[in-house]
Design a protein around this motif. Structure first.
Motif, PDB file in Angstrom:
ATOM      1  N   PHE A   1       0.313   1.592   7.707  1.00 33.43           N
ATOM      2  CA  PHE A   1       1.637   1.322   7.932  1.00 33.43           C
ATOM      3  C   PHE A   1       1.657   1.332   9.485  1.00 33.43           C
ATOM      4  O   PHE A   1       2.482   0.678   9.940  1.00 33.43           O
ATOM      5  N   GLY A   2       0.977   2.147  10.191  1.00 33.27           N
ATOM      6  CA  GLY A   2       1.031   2.178  11.608  1.00 33.27           C
ATOM      7  C   GLY A   2       0.231   1.383  12.387  1.00 33.27           C
ATOM      8  O   GLY A   2       0.729   1.070  13.420  1.00 33.27           O
TER       9      GLY A   2
ATOM     10  N   PRO B   1       1.866  -8.491   4.996  1.00 31.83           N
ATOM     11  CA  PRO B   1       3.243  -8.879   4.574  1.00 31.83           C
ATOM     12  C   PRO B   1       4.063  -7.527   3.800  1.00 31.83           C
ATOM     13  O   PRO B   1       3.487  -6.823   3.046  1.00 31.83           O
ATOM     14  N   TYR B   2       5.065  -7.585   4.247  1.00 35.07           N
ATOM     15  CA  TYR B   2       6.379  -6.717   3.513  1.00 35.07           C
ATOM     16  C   TYR B   2       6.032  -5.434   4.161  1.00 35.07           C
ATOM     17  O   TYR B   2       6.228  -4.413   3.277  1.00 35.07           O
ATOM     18  N   ARG B   3       5.086  -5.125   5.057  1.00 35.37           N
ATOM     19  CA  ARG B   3       4.644  -3.744   5.441  1.00 35.37           C
ATOM     20  C   ARG B   3       6.035  -2.824   5.494  1.00 35.37           C
ATOM     21  O   ARG B   3       6.105  -1.686   4.946  1.00 35.37           O
ATOM     22  N   ASN B   4       6.917  -3.416   6.334  1.00 38.06           N
ATOM     23  CA  ASN B   4       8.252  -2.514   6.605  1.00 38.06           C
ATOM     24  C   ASN B   4       8.954  -2.045   5.390  1.00 38.06           C
ATOM     25  O   ASN B   4       9.396  -1.082   5.080  1.00 38.06           O
ATOM     26  N   LEU B   5       9.083  -3.250   4.421  1.00 36.42           N
ATOM     27  CA  LEU B   5       9.801  -2.994   3.139  1.00 36.42           C
ATOM     28  C   LEU B   5       9.050  -2.012   2.226  1.00 36.42           C
ATOM     29  O   LEU B   5       9.787  -1.042   1.676  1.00 36.42           O
TER      30      LEU B   5
END
Length: 271
Positions: free
Chosen positions: A87-88, A93-97
Motif C-alpha cells: 500500500f505504501g 489498481p484500486y490501491r486506495n479503495l
C-alpha cells in the motif's frame, strides 16, 4: 529568572501529579497483594505453583497464552509488513479503495462478529485449538497493523526502490533486503503490542476454547473462581492466583513500553 522559576514550578506541579497518579494506580496492586496473603500467607502461592486447579496448572495457562500470543504476533507482523509495503510503495489498481476498506474494519467491534466466527471455526473444525483464538485475534489486529506499516513505509524514500529496480532487483527482493530492515523500528513495537493484546484477551478464548488444558491466563481468572469457592480458606488463594496471572502482562507492559513509544513515534517526522 522568572522563566526559570516558572519552569521549576511547572516541574514541581507535574511531579506532584505523577506521584498522585502513581499512588492511585498502586492502591489496587497493594490491595491484591494484601488479600492474597489472607489466612495462609505465602502458602497460598506455594499451593498454586505446585497444584493444579480444575485440571490445569498455572504454568500451563502461561504456556497456552504464550503460544497463542507468539502465533498472533508472527501473523500480524508478517502480513502487516507485506501489506504495508504494497500500500505504501507499490502502484496497483484500486490501491486506495482497498486500503480504505481495510481501515474501515477498525470500526468493527470484535463482539459484533463472534457468532459468524464461531460458525466458521466450527465448520473448518478448529474449535478448541490454538488456531481458534490465534486466527480471529489476527483478523481483528490486522487493520491497525496494516495502517501502521503503510504509514511507515510511505514515509521512507522512494529512491531506494528506484535504484534497486534499475540494478535489476525484483520487488520482493527490494522489500526483503532494503525496506524490511528499515521498518524494524515499527515492526518491533507492533509485535510487542500484538503479544500484549493477546495476553489480555479474555473474550475470544472464552468463546472458542472449552478444553481445560488450553485455558489461557486471561481465562483462568474466571475459571479459577469457579474452582476456588469463596470459603475463608480459599479467598487468599484466589487473590494469589489473580496476582500470578497478572505477572506476564505486567512484565510485557514494563519492558515493552519503550519499544512501543519509540516505534509509534519513529515515523512521525518525514524528511
Amino acid at each position: 529568572m522568572k522563566i526559570l522559576m516558572a519552569r521549576r514550578r511547572d516541574s514541581i506541579i507535574l511531579g506532584a501529579l505523577l506521584l498522585v497518579m502513581a499512588v492511585i494506580w498502586l492502591v489496587p496492586i497493594f490491595s491484591a497483594l494484601n488479600r492474597s496473603l489472607v489466612f495462609n500467607g505465602l502458602e497460598n502461592y506455594t499451593n498454586l505453583l505446585t497444584e493444579d486447579i480444575g485440571g490445569v496448572t498455572i504454568y500451563r495457562t502461561y504456556f497456552n497464552s504464550a503460544v497463542i500470543a507468539a502465533g498472533h504476533a508472527t501473523l500480524v507482523v508478517t502480513i502487516s509488513a507485506l501489506s504495508g509495503f504494497a500500500f505504501g510503495k507499490l502502484d496497483f489498481p484500486y490501491r486506495n479503495l482497498i486500503f480504505y476498506l481495510v481501515v474501515i474494519c477498525l470500526a468493527v467491534p470484535g463482539t459484533a462478529i463472534i457468532v459468524p466466527l464461531f460458525r466458521i471455526l466450527d465448520t473448518i473444525g478448529i474449535l478448541d485449538t490454538y488456531f481458534a483464538v490465534m486466527l480471529p485475534e489476527t483478523a481483528l489486529t490486522l487493520p491497525f497493523g496494516v495502517l501502521l506499516m503503510r504509514n511507515y513505509f510511505a514515509g521512507l524514500p522512494d529512491e531506494y526502490m528506484e535504484s534497486a529496480t534499475i540494478d535489476g532487483a525484483s520487488t520482493f527482493a527490494v522489500f526483503r533486503r532494503i525496506y524490511l530492515p528499515l521498518a524494524r523500528p515499527a515492526l518491533i513495537p507492533l509485535g510487542v503490542l500484538a503479544i500484549m493484546w493477546s495476553f489480555q484477551d479474555f473474550l475470544l478464548p472464552l468463546m472458542f476454547i472449552t478444553d481445560p488444558q488450553l485455558t489461557t491466563a486471561a481465562m483462568a481468572v474466571s475459571s479459577f473462581q469457579e474452582y476456588l469457592s469463596f470459603t475463608p480458606d480459599n479467598i487468599g488463594k484466589y487473590n494469589a492466583s489473580l496476582v500470578l496471572l497478572a505477572v506476564p502482562a505486567l512484565i510485557l507492559i514494563v519492558f515493552g513500553q519503550r519499544f512501543i513509544t519509540a516505534g509509534l513515534t519513529s515515523g512521525g517526522i518525514k524528511e
